[in-house]
Design a protein around this motif. Structure first.
Motif, PDB file in Angstrom:
ATOM      1  N   ARG A 243       0.851  -1.194   0.000  1.00  0.00           N
ATOM      2  CA  ARG A 243       0.000   0.000   0.000  1.00  0.00           C
ATOM      3  C   ARG A 243       0.889   1.248   0.000  1.00  0.00           C
ATOM      4  O   ARG A 243       2.061   1.187   0.351  1.00  0.00           O
ATOM      5  N   ARG A 244       0.277   2.364  -0.397  1.00  0.00           N
ATOM      6  CA  ARG A 244       1.042   3.611  -0.392  1.00  0.00           C
ATOM      7  C   ARG A 244       1.098   4.125   1.046  1.00  0.00           C
ATOM      8  O   ARG A 244       0.062   4.340   1.664  1.00  0.00           O
ATOM      9  N   THR A 245       2.291   4.276   1.565  1.00  0.00           N
ATOM     10  CA  THR A 245       2.401   4.741   2.944  1.00  0.00           C
ATOM     11  C   THR A 245       2.362   6.263   2.982  1.00  0.00           C
ATOM     12  O   THR A 245       2.404   6.921   1.954  1.00  0.00           O
ATOM     13  N   ARG A 246       2.303   6.814   4.208  1.00  0.00           N
ATOM     14  CA  ARG A 246       2.084   8.247   4.351  1.00  0.00           C
ATOM     15  C   ARG A 246       3.236   9.059   3.743  1.00  0.00           C
ATOM     16  O   ARG A 246       3.048  10.131   3.231  1.00  0.00           O
ATOM     17  N   ASP A 247       4.459   8.495   3.789  1.00  0.00           N
ATOM     18  CA  ASP A 247       5.590   9.271   3.295  1.00  0.00           C
ATOM     19  C   ASP A 247       5.905   8.987   1.822  1.00  0.00           C
ATOM     20  O   ASP A 247       6.947   9.358   1.325  1.00  0.00           O
ATOM     21  N   GLU A 248       4.979   8.317   1.151  1.00  0.00           N
ATOM     22  CA  GLU A 248       5.195   8.103  -0.279  1.00  0.00           C
ATOM     23  C   GLU A 248       4.189   8.925  -1.057  1.00  0.00           C
ATOM     24  O   GLU A 248       3.077   9.154  -0.603  1.00  0.00           O
ATOM     25  N   LYS A 249       4.603   9.364  -2.239  1.00  0.00           N
ATOM     26  CA  LYS A 249       3.649  10.146  -3.043  1.00  0.00           C
ATOM     27  C   LYS A 249       3.388   9.425  -4.352  1.00  0.00           C
ATOM     28  O   LYS A 249       4.190   8.625  -4.818  1.00  0.00           O
ATOM     29  N   ARG A 250       2.227   9.753  -4.907  1.00  0.00           N
ATOM     30  CA  ARG A 250       1.823   9.143  -6.161  1.00  0.00           C
ATOM     31  C   ARG A 250       2.143  10.113  -7.285  1.00  0.00           C
ATOM     32  O   ARG A 250       1.721  11.265  -7.260  1.00  0.00           O
ATOM     33  N   VAL A 251       2.936   9.688  -8.252  1.00  0.00           N
ATOM     34  CA  VAL A 251       3.236  10.567  -9.385  1.00  0.00           C
ATOM     35  C   VAL A 251       2.644   9.937 -10.641  1.00  0.00           C
ATOM     36  O   VAL A 251       2.497   8.724 -10.729  1.00  0.00           O
TER      37      VAL A 251
END
Lengths: 143, 249, 83
Positions: free
Chosen positions: B86-94
């Motif tokens: 899953r996308r964690t809080r410190d990762e961003k979606r580009v």
């Protein structure tokens, strides 16, 4: 062992064997060509096995390879990207192999099966194989 | 337990397993012989249940409970993957970089998607008659959808893949299998008993519950593979970690 | 005589498995692994287990390579990022 199985054995030893050799060494492009060739030959092997064992339902494996084999090759050309390079060695073998191999296997099997649903399925597999072979060899050539 | 004792326990266990395995091998029937004690019984039982493909009869009737376990393994592992990737809080979606795919390849992908999907459904539907079934056909059907990524482009796949629905279908497939088993219980015999009319041998509707269980597994496997690959694709193409970079810098 | 086919395919599987283990680069390894999958599918069919062969084929021909290559891409992204 009947002639169909003998032909399958020849394809395994003389076809899939060299493909493995090609896939295990050399540039990424050469390996993808070998993988592509292997899926094309594999489809023929399954057709021959189905006929040799007298089990028409085994042709389903050939049917699945005819669609998933090209998909697998396209996965490699898509994700290896520039690594494969244009016109890797062995590319020019792909189109003749599928254009000769598919009819050479499907036509005798159709004659053996006689007119009916089995023949339509065989022709369908042959058409899928040729279409897949044409597209993948083109995609591999582009790199 | 010290390391030494642990190693002794391990050695004893390995030795005992090796001895039992070797003893079992001596009693095996010879390769390619004509004596098949299990096979003969399985074929007889499959014929009794009017299921032409004995393997399907074993998987979805005689030993349907084992298949429930296998299906649950896939379900649980997909669940685990979804949590891990899953996308964690410190990762961003580009937005992924657009890729130019030649028109001929796009045409092939668009043409082959329905064909491959149809072959997948065919393999699921004929599980009780010929080699194949819910698992095999499910994977083929899931692959067909990803021709959109392989031969067209990622946005096309995203448009045609409502991920929430597939997550729902994944659970629904698993639940359908469990509930079909309960139907056997309600009908008065046993869990996962084949309680439906068996139909005519070698037709699509033969085998009682076998085609239904096959369909349940087909739905579960198709959605599971789609969900699994969706998270792999999102991680490889869209999600970028930022903080990690800061931390290592 | 039927055994000749079984032996040929067994040797192919052993060779493919060995070749897959000996690869260093994971992306190229995925190609050999896909060939190993194809060889295994033939082996299962030759041993009259087409159901298993079909499962191997379905998983090994496109889904496994896709998962491996996506993972390789993700890992390389992480490595290639400026420090």
């Amino acid at each position: 062992m009947n002639w169909w199985l003998a032909a399958a054995c020849v394809l395994v030893v003389g076809g899939l064997g060299p493909c493995l050799w090609g896939a295990a060494r050399g540039t990424a492009g050469r390996r993808v060509v070998a993988q592509n060739m292997a899926t094309l030959l594999l489809c023929l092997v399954f057709l021959l096995l189905a006929q040799g064992y007298g089990r028409p339902s085994y042709a389903d494996l050939a049917l699945v390879v005819a669609v998933l084999g090209p998909a697998g090759t396209l996965v490699f050309t898509r994700l290896l990207g520039d690594e494969t390079g244009a016109r890797p060695p062995g590319t020019r073998l792909l189109t003749p192999a599928v254009l000769i191999g598919a009819p050479a296997t499907v036509v005798p099997m159709c004659i053996a099966a006689g007119p009916g649903r089995a023949t339509i399925k065989l022709i369908f597999i042959g058409v899928l194989l040729i279409a897949g072979g044409a597209v993948t060899s083109w995609a591999v050539r582009r790199g | 337990m010290t390391r030494r004792v642990r190693l002794w326990v391990l050695a004893a266990g390995l030795l005992a397993t090796a001895a039992l395995y070797a003893a079992a091998c001596t009693q095996l029937p010879g390769f390619g012989g004509s004596w098949h004690p299990y096979g003969d019984r399985a074929v007889r039982a499959a014929l009794q249940q009017r299921t032409a493909n004995t393997v399907s009869s074993v998987n979805f009737d005689l030993r349907a409970f084992d298949t429930l376990g296998e299906e649950s393994v896939l379900f649980a592992s997909v669940l685990g993957t979804v949590v891990l990737l899953r996308r964690t809080r410190d990762e961003k979606r580009v937005a992924p970089e657009p890729v130019r795919v030649p028109a001929a390849l796009r045409r092939y992908g668009r043409l082959m998607l329905p064909v491959t999907l149809l072959i997948g459904l065919y393999v699921i539907a004929h599980g009780q008659l010929s080699p194949g079934g819910g698992f095999q056909g499910g994977v083929v059907a899931a692959t067909s959808l990803h021709l959109l990524y392989i031969a067209v482009d990622y946005p096309a796949l995203e448009r045609f893949r409502p991920l929430g629905l597939y997550e729902l279908a994944d659970g629904a497939g698993e639940a359908a299998y469990v509930l079909l088993g309960a139907a056997g219980l309600i009908a008065g015999s046993a869990y996962l008993a084949n309680v439906l009319p068996l139909g005519t041998f070698n037709t699509l509707s033969s085998g009682g519950t076998v085609p239904l269980l096959n369909a349940a597994v087909g739905i579960e496997v198709t959605s599971a593979v789609v969900v699994l690959l969706a998270h792999f694709l999102a991680q490889a193409l869209e999600i970028e970690g930022e903080r990690e970079e800061d931390r290592s810098a | 005589m039927d055994d000749a086919l079984v032996v040929a395919v067994l040797v192919l599987v052993a060779a493919a498995a060995t070749a897959a283990v000996l690869q260093r680069d994971p992306a190229r390894q995925a190609i050999v692994l896909s060939l190993l999958g194809l060889a295994l599918a033939v082996l299962f069919t030759v041993l009259q287990a087409p159901d298993v062969g079909l499962a191997q084929l379905a998983v090994g021909s496109a889904v496994t390579p896709l998962m491996i290559l996506l993972t390789v891409r993700k890992v390389r992204q992480r490595k290639g990022r400026p420090k």
